[in-house]
Design a protein around this motif. Structure first.
Motif, PDB file in Angstrom:
ATOM      1  N   SER A  27      21.050  -1.548   0.859  1.00  0.00           N
ATOM      2  CA  SER A  27      21.342  -1.058  -0.490  1.00  0.00           C
ATOM      3  C   SER A  27      20.308  -1.524  -1.503  1.00  0.00           C
ATOM      4  CB  SER A  27      22.733  -1.531  -0.923  1.00  0.00           C
ATOM      5  OG  SER A  27      22.803  -2.953  -0.940  1.00  0.00           O
ATOM      6  N   SER A  28      19.503  -2.517  -1.142  1.00  0.00           N
ATOM      7  CA  SER A  28      18.481  -3.031  -2.056  1.00  0.00           C
ATOM      8  C   SER A  28      17.161  -2.264  -1.964  1.00  0.00           C
ATOM      9  CB  SER A  28      18.213  -4.517  -1.770  1.00  0.00           C
ATOM     10  OG  SER A  28      17.650  -4.689  -0.476  1.00  0.00           O
ATOM     11  N   THR A  29      17.038  -1.313  -1.020  1.00  0.00           N
ATOM     12  CA  THR A  29      15.806  -0.546  -0.867  1.00  0.00           C
ATOM     13  C   THR A  29      15.720   0.504  -1.969  1.00  0.00           C
ATOM     14  OG1 THR A  29      15.827  -0.886   1.525  1.00  0.00           O
ATOM     15  CG2 THR A  29      14.478   0.910   0.701  1.00  0.00           C
ATOM     16  N   ASN A  30      14.632   0.466  -2.745  1.00  0.00           N
ATOM     17  CA  ASN A  30      14.514   1.368  -3.898  1.00  0.00           C
ATOM     18  C   ASN A  30      14.087   2.773  -3.474  1.00  0.00           C
ATOM     19  OD1 ASN A  30      11.650   1.393  -3.617  1.00  0.00           O
ATOM     20  ND2 ASN A  30      11.466  -0.441  -4.908  1.00  0.00           N
ATOM     21  N   ALA A  31      14.041   3.693  -4.424  1.00  0.00           N
ATOM     22  CA  ALA A  31      13.761   5.097  -4.115  1.00  0.00           C
ATOM     23  C   ALA A  31      12.373   5.285  -3.524  1.00  0.00           C
ATOM     24  CB  ALA A  31      13.919   5.946  -5.376  1.00  0.00           C
ATOM     25  N   ARG A  32      11.380   4.570  -4.047  1.00  0.00           N
ATOM     26  CA  ARG A  32      10.020   4.719  -3.524  1.00  0.00           C
ATOM     27  C   ARG A  32       9.954   4.266  -2.071  1.00  0.00           C
ATOM     28  NH1 ARG A  32       5.326   2.183  -7.047  1.00  0.00           N
ATOM     29  NH2 ARG A  32       5.923   4.002  -8.315  1.00  0.00           N
ATOM     30  N   ASP A  33      10.560   3.127  -1.760  1.00  0.00           N
ATOM     31  CA  ASP A  33      10.538   2.631  -0.387  1.00  0.00           C
ATOM     32  C   ASP A  33      11.412   3.490   0.529  1.00  0.00           C
ATOM     33  OD1 ASP A  33       8.797   0.617  -1.098  1.00  0.00           O
ATOM     34  OD2 ASP A  33      10.370  -0.896  -1.350  1.00  0.00           O
ATOM     35  N   THR A  34      12.507   4.018  -0.009  1.00  0.00           N
ATOM     36  CA  THR A  34      13.351   4.929   0.759  1.00  0.00           C
ATOM     37  C   THR A  34      12.552   6.150   1.196  1.00  0.00           C
ATOM     38  OG1 THR A  34      15.416   4.247  -0.300  1.00  0.00           O
ATOM     39  CG2 THR A  34      15.377   6.449   0.651  1.00  0.00           C
ATOM     40  N   LYS A  35      11.806   6.739   0.280  1.00  0.00           N
ATOM     41  CA  LYS A  35      10.981   7.901   0.604  1.00  0.00           C
ATOM     42  C   LYS A  35       9.940   7.557   1.664  1.00  0.00           C
ATOM     43  CE  LYS A  35       7.971  11.372  -1.532  1.00  0.00           C
ATOM     44  NZ  LYS A  35       7.354  11.847  -2.806  1.00  0.00           N
ATOM     45  N   ALA A  36       9.290   6.387   1.523  1.00  0.00           N
ATOM     46  CA  ALA A  36       8.258   5.981   2.483  1.00  0.00           C
ATOM     47  C   ALA A  36       8.844   5.741   3.866  1.00  0.00           C
ATOM     48  CB  ALA A  36       7.549   4.724   1.976  1.00  0.00           C
TER      49      ALA A  36
END
Length: 227
Positions: A27-36
């Motif tokens: 849940s701590s993974t942000n949108a930019r890292d989620t996309k990557a």
């Protein structure tokens, strides 16, 4: 790991996929890292899928910078397209497209799950349906991309749509699936479909969400959590 899945359902055992999937779950993974992370997992799973689905074809001769002639190779089938299921499927298009030697058409399907029944509802379809007797627009292979297979209803609806269009072969590439949803999707058209996923969760909850899952991956990707 899911046991006794249909033969056309393939679950990645790649260590990097397993590690990146753990990062994506947080849940701590942000949108930019989620996309990557979705991009990375789609690339690895896509490599496995295409190694199975594609063949090499010789298309002529060329000359290297040192003047030596060599045989030019590409992939077969010659015609294919990518079908992202909106909206989260968009996050996988670049990864899958980049694996191919040349760009291929992208045809979008928009689907959402009705909240009370969890049944898929199609709201957008830009497949170039052919006129009666003209099958020239139908590709030899269609590649469905969608990060999640939860209940399996949405991908089954997409498979049915492509079958109605006349596509003879379908490859589905996903990041994560429930065991039941993967089984349902694999059995929808077993002779014409191969499904490749990064990982499998055992079940879904009463909302049709994977446990432990990735949450609403579309909301995470597009910063619309809590809408």
């Amino acid at each position: 790991m899911a046991q006794h899945l249909p033969a056309n359902a393939h679950v990645s055992t790649h260590p990097c996929v397993r590690a990146k999937l753990s990062q994506l779950r947080s849940s701590s993974t942000n949108a930019r890292d989620t996309k990557a992370l979705v991009h990375d997992i789609a690339t690895i799973v896509g490599c496995d899928a295409f190694a199975h689905a594609l063949k090499t074809a010789e298309v002529g001769k060329d000359v290297s910078p040192l003047g030596y002639e060599y045989t030019v190779e590409t992939v077969s089938p010659a015609t294919m397209n990518i079908v992202p299921i909106l909206r989260s499927g968009l996050s996988m298009v670049d990864a899958v497209q980049s694996l191919l030697p040349s760009p291929v058409p992208i045809h979008h399907l928009g689907m959402y799950r009705e909240r009370s029944t969890l049944q898929p509802v199609e709201y957008y379809n830009n497949l170039p349906y052919h006129k009666a007797g003209d099958a020239s627009s139908v590709p030899e292979l269609a590649v469905i991309v969608d990060p999640i297979i939860a209940t399996g209803q949405t991908v089954c609806a997409a498979i049915d749509t492509l079958r109605d269009w006349g596509v003879p072969r379908i490859v589905v590439i996903c990041v994560l699936a429930s065991e039941g949803g993967l089984r349902k999707a694999a059995e929808a058209w077993a002779e014409g479909t191969e499904i490749w996923v990064g990982g499998v969760d055992g079940e879904t909850d009463e909302r049709g969400m994977l446990k432990p899952g990735l949450g609403d991956i579309g909301d995470r990707l597009f910063l619309t959590v809590g809408k």
